[in-house]
Write an enzyme that holds these catalytic residues in place. Structure first.
Site, PDB file in Angstrom:
ATOM      1  N   SER A  53      -2.030   3.837 -10.201  1.00 56.56           N
ATOM      2  CA  SER A  53      -0.783   4.244  -9.551  1.00 56.56           C
ATOM      3  C   SER A  53      -0.657   3.541  -8.205  1.00 56.56           C
ATOM      4  O   SER A  53      -1.519   3.677  -7.342  1.00 56.56           O
ATOM      5  CB  SER A  53      -0.721   5.756  -9.339  1.00 56.56           C
ATOM      6  N   VAL A  58      -6.469   2.785  -3.068  1.00 51.23           N
ATOM      7  CA  VAL A  58      -7.129   1.596  -3.625  1.00 51.23           C
ATOM      8  C   VAL A  58      -6.105   0.717  -4.346  1.00 51.23           C
ATOM      9  O   VAL A  58      -6.131  -0.508  -4.226  1.00 51.23           O
ATOM     10  CB  VAL A  58      -8.290   1.993  -4.565  1.00 51.23           C
ATOM     11  N   CYS A  59      -5.170   1.339  -5.063  1.00 46.35           N
ATOM     12  CA  CYS A  59      -4.137   0.574  -5.776  1.00 46.35           C
ATOM     13  C   CYS A  59      -3.246  -0.173  -4.793  1.00 46.35           C
ATOM     14  O   CYS A  59      -2.879  -1.325  -5.014  1.00 46.35           O
ATOM     15  CB  CYS A  59      -3.292   1.496  -6.649  1.00 46.35           C
ATOM     16  N   ASP A  60      -2.902   0.488  -3.707  1.00 41.87           N
ATOM     17  CA  ASP A  60      -2.117  -0.110  -2.635  1.00 41.87           C
ATOM     18  C   ASP A  60      -2.849  -1.340  -2.094  1.00 41.87           C
ATOM     19  O   ASP A  60      -2.264  -2.430  -1.996  1.00 41.87           O
ATOM     20  CB  ASP A  60      -1.903   0.943  -1.540  1.00 41.87           C
ATOM     21  N   THR A  63      -3.001  -4.248  -4.712  1.00 38.96           N
ATOM     22  CA  THR A  63      -1.724  -4.931  -4.884  1.00 38.96           C
ATOM     23  C   THR A  63      -1.393  -5.788  -3.666  1.00 38.96           C
ATOM     24  O   THR A  63      -0.953  -6.942  -3.797  1.00 38.96           O
ATOM     25  CB  THR A  63      -0.618  -3.912  -5.177  1.00 38.96           C
TER      26      THR A  63
END
EC number: 1.11.1.24
Length: 165
Positions: A53, A58-60, A63
């Site tokens: 998500s 961590v996804c932020d 990306t």
């Protein structure tokens, strides 16, 4: 392969792909709800960054990191895939200034996740992973992160993409 989410084992659904195989084509959604396919980028090296998500820490970071690296990679298309709604992705990308990569959604039918074996059955999210497909459509690199909340090996993935471009 054993994958955990917050140290609890999860079940991955779909067909596990292997290095050296022809990468399955898939359809995901762009932020404007148009179809995006792996085959749209034939003739280029494709780095597929998979995040559970985009709105999580961590996804932020993952990306943003690949968005930064995109300008340094010649002839490499970076595609980020999550199951977030395209509208949420568009809002996040605008706020984060992410504009060097394709951020796409597998929300509609999990086509990518099922074809690459990274659907977390218990959560209907995608397992954090990186796949690199060469110009000829062969899967040359694969990392499925064993603990979903951990970072992938950015340096290794970027080096592999540079080698293929």
């Amino acid at each position: 392969m054993t994958v955990t989410f917050k140290e609890n084992p999860v079940t991955l659904k779909g067909t596990e792909v292997q290095k050296g195989e022809q990468a399955p084509d898939f359809t995901v959604l762009a932020n404007d709800l148009s179809d995006v396919k792996l085959s749209d980028f034939n003739g280029k090296t494709r780095l597929i960054s998979v995040v559970p998500s985009i709105d999580t820490g961590v996804c932020d970071e993952q990306t943003r990191r690949f968005n930064e690296e995109a300008s340094k990679l010649d002839d490499v298309e970076i595609i980020t895939i999550s199951v977030d709604l395209p509208f949420a992705q568009r809002r996040w990308c605008a706020a984060a200034g992410v504009d060097n990569i394709q951020v796409t959604s597998d929300h509609r039918d999990l086509d990518f996740g099922m074809k690459y074996g990274v659907v977390i059955d218990e959560l209907r999210l995608l397992a954090r992973s990186i796949f690199i497909v060469d110009k000829n459509g062969t899967l040359q690199y694969k990392e499925v992160v064993p603990e979903v909340t951990n970072h992938p090996d950015y340096d290794q993935a970027i080096a592999a993409a540079k080698e293929m471009s």
